[in-house]
Motif scaffolding. Structure first.
Motif, short mmCIF file in Angstrom:
data_model
loop_
_atom_site.label_atom_id
_atom_site.label_comp_id
_atom_site.label_asym_id
_atom_site.label_seq_id
_atom_site.Cartn_x
_atom_site.Cartn_y
_atom_site.Cartn_z
N ASP A 167 -34.45 4.37 -41.97
CA ASP A 167 -35.27 5.53 -41.62
C ASP A 167 -35.06 6.01 -40.19
OD1 ASP A 167 -36.44 6.13 -44.03
OD2 ASP A 167 -38.05 4.68 -43.78
N TYR A 168 -33.81 5.93 -39.72
CA TYR A 168 -33.45 6.52 -38.44
C TYR A 168 -32.54 7.71 -38.69
CZ TYR A 168 -34.94 2.42 -35.67
OH TYR A 168 -35.66 1.42 -35.08
N ARG A 169 -32.76 8.79 -37.95
CA ARG A 169 -31.88 9.95 -38.01
C ARG A 169 -31.41 10.23 -36.59
NH1 ARG A 169 -32.43 8.34 -42.19
NH2 ARG A 169 -33.26 9.28 -44.09
N TYR A 170 -30.10 10.08 -36.36
CA TYR A 170 -29.53 10.36 -35.04
C TYR A 170 -29.01 11.79 -35.03
CZ TYR A 170 -29.73 5.30 -34.35
OH TYR A 170 -30.17 4.00 -34.23
N PHE A 171 -29.12 12.42 -33.87
CA PHE A 171 -28.65 13.79 -33.70
C PHE A 171 -27.72 13.84 -32.50
CE2 PHE A 171 -32.37 14.04 -36.25
CZ PHE A 171 -32.18 15.13 -37.08
N LEU A 172 -26.61 14.57 -32.65
CA LEU A 172 -25.57 14.59 -31.64
C LEU A 172 -25.27 16.00 -31.18
CD1 LEU A 172 -22.96 12.26 -33.41
CD2 LEU A 172 -24.95 11.58 -32.05
N VAL A 173 -25.03 16.15 -29.89
CA VAL A 173 -24.50 17.39 -29.34
C VAL A 173 -23.07 17.11 -28.89
CG1 VAL A 173 -24.63 19.07 -27.46
CG2 VAL A 173 -26.72 18.31 -28.59
N ARG A 174 -22.14 17.89 -29.42
CA ARG A 174 -20.74 17.75 -29.03
C ARG A 174 -20.24 19.03 -28.38
NH1 ARG A 174 -18.04 13.26 -30.80
NH2 ARG A 174 -18.97 12.04 -32.50
N THR A 175 -19.30 18.85 -27.46
CA THR A 175 -18.69 19.99 -26.77
C THR A 175 -17.70 20.69 -27.69
OG1 THR A 175 -16.84 18.72 -25.89
CG2 THR A 175 -18.89 18.70 -24.61
N GLU A 176 -17.15 21.80 -27.20
CA GLU A 176 -16.20 22.56 -28.01
C GLU A 176 -14.95 21.74 -28.34
OE1 GLU A 176 -15.17 23.44 -23.73
OE2 GLU A 176 -16.98 23.13 -24.93
N ASP A 177 -14.63 20.74 -27.51
CA ASP A 177 -13.46 19.90 -27.81
C ASP A 177 -13.84 18.56 -28.43
OD1 ASP A 177 -14.58 18.77 -25.59
OD2 ASP A 177 -12.76 18.76 -24.36
N GLY A 178 -15.11 18.45 -28.89
CA GLY A 178 -15.51 17.29 -29.66
C GLY A 178 -16.07 16.12 -28.88
N ARG A 179 -16.18 16.23 -27.55
CA ARG A 179 -16.76 15.13 -26.77
C ARG A 179 -18.26 15.01 -27.07
NH1 ARG A 179 -15.75 15.15 -20.55
NH2 ARG A 179 -16.76 13.10 -20.80
N LEU A 180 -18.74 13.78 -27.12
CA LEU A 180 -20.16 13.55 -27.34
C LEU A 180 -20.89 13.73 -26.01
CD1 LEU A 180 -22.47 12.81 -29.17
CD2 LEU A 180 -21.94 10.39 -28.83
N ALA A 181 -21.70 14.79 -25.93
CA ALA A 181 -22.38 15.14 -24.69
C ALA A 181 -23.78 14.55 -24.61
CB ALA A 181 -22.45 16.65 -24.53
N ALA A 182 -24.47 14.47 -25.75
CA ALA A 182 -25.86 14.00 -25.75
C ALA A 182 -26.25 13.54 -27.15
CB ALA A 182 -26.80 15.11 -25.29
N ALA A 183 -27.28 12.70 -27.20
CA ALA A 183 -27.75 12.18 -28.49
C ALA A 183 -29.22 11.82 -28.39
CB ALA A 183 -26.94 10.95 -28.89
N SER A 184 -29.83 11.71 -29.56
CA SER A 184 -31.23 11.27 -29.66
C SER A 184 -31.44 10.76 -31.07
CB SER A 184 -32.20 12.42 -29.35
OG SER A 184 -32.02 13.47 -30.29
N SER A 185 -32.62 10.18 -31.31
CA SER A 185 -32.90 9.73 -32.67
C SER A 185 -34.36 9.97 -33.03
CB SER A 185 -32.55 8.25 -32.85
OG SER A 185 -33.57 7.42 -32.36
N ALA A 186 -34.58 10.09 -34.32
CA ALA A 186 -35.93 10.20 -34.88
C ALA A 186 -36.14 8.96 -35.74
CB ALA A 186 -36.05 11.46 -35.73
N GLU A 187 -37.11 8.12 -35.34
CA GLU A 187 -37.42 6.90 -36.08
C GLU A 187 -38.63 7.19 -36.95
OE1 GLU A 187 -38.64 2.22 -35.29
OE2 GLU A 187 -37.92 3.47 -33.63
#
Length: 279
Positions: A167-187
């Motif tokens: 029951d975790y949902r992770y969310f990702l923000v990626r740049t235009e070239d696919g780099r992982l810039a930020a993340a968070s999760s909903a538990e």
């Protein structure tokens, strides 16, 4: 030092260990009362922990108070949107109970931003999407870079994949070239119909772009659609940026958990923020 252990005592979900030197009652099963209080005391004494903290429904709070617990925070409508919840703590060490930082100054500063959320937009070509198992290695690398210590093993790709299956949902923000810039999760706590907005991390190269605020709004949309009634977070009390994110988004401060968590290399107090998700 290895991360703390998540286990069950009866039907109650707890985390405990040396890293944060505590027991955390993550989900209390009312059927375990009152015996669970003896079990928690016994575990604490056996391991020499200096704190127990528990998420407690209002109906069970008097029992905890009678056993030496104090209220550190309150979340209205925490349980199914109907019953208030309390973060109750029991200390076994006077030093653990003593606040060392100026939490009040941080709260005063972020309250000036209360409700001041501006519609966040990602830079052109950037994306925000739920994480899949294939993202676990990138996600673990980001968490490992941002957090020197953390109460859960989020720097381990295997742990991330395991929680994604639950029951975790992770969310990702990626740049235009696919780099992982930020993340968070909903538990997600389905039985209680609440969700913890947590595990926010922004890569040092991409700070100052309101990415945490963007992620929070995205998670709120998803969790509202999933039927969650209340959103909350347990945020580092002396971190102005993360407290400001929640203040701006209209969350209400519910209290401070003193010397609660080993995070970013040392023990820190944590602020509880919450808001109802039902419109």
């Amino acid at each position: 030092m290895s991360p703390d252990t998540v286990t069950t005592i009866g039907g109650t979900l707890v985390q405990h260990g040396r890293l944060s030197d505590r027991i955390y009652v993550m989900h209390l099963s009312p059927a375990d009362l009152p015996e669970i209080l003896d079990d928690l005391d016994a575990l604490s004494q056996k391991e020499g922990y200096s704190k127990i903290f528990a998420k407690v429904p209002a109906s069970a709070l008097p029992l905890f108070i009678s056993r030496g617990y104090v209220v550190e925070a309150r979340v209205p409508g925490f349980f199914r949107g109907r019953e208030d919840g309390y973060f109750a703590a029991k200390f076994f060490d006077a030093e653990r109970r003593r606040e060392s930082g100026d939490v009040a100054a941080v709260l005063a500063a972020v309250r000036e931003k209360a409700g001041d959320a501006h519609p966040a937009a990602l830079p052109p070509g950037w994306t925000c999407a739920p994480a899949a198992e294939d993202d676990a290695d990138d996600l673990a690398a980001l968490y490992g870079e941002v957090f020197a210590t953390y109460p859960f093993p989020i720097g381990d790709p295997g742990y991330l994949r395991e929680t994604m299956a639950g029951d975790y949902r992770y969310f990702l923000v990626r740049t235009e070239d696919g780099r992982l810039a930020a993340a968070s999760s909903a538990e997600i706590y389905r039985e209680d119909e609440n969700v913890e907005m947590t595990d926010f991390a922004v890569h040092p190269d991409f700070r100052g772009k309101s990415l945490s605020g963007f992620l929070l709004l995205r998670m709120e949309e998803e969790m509202r659609a999933a039927g969650m009634k209340t959103a909350f977070t347990i945020a580092r009390a002396l971190s102005y940026p993360i407290n400001a994110v929640f203040a701006r988004a209209g969350y209400a401060w519910g209290g401070t958990l003193v010397n609660n968590t080993n995070i970013c290399g040392g023990f820190e107090s944590m602020n509880v923020w919450s808001r109802p998700l039902e419109r």
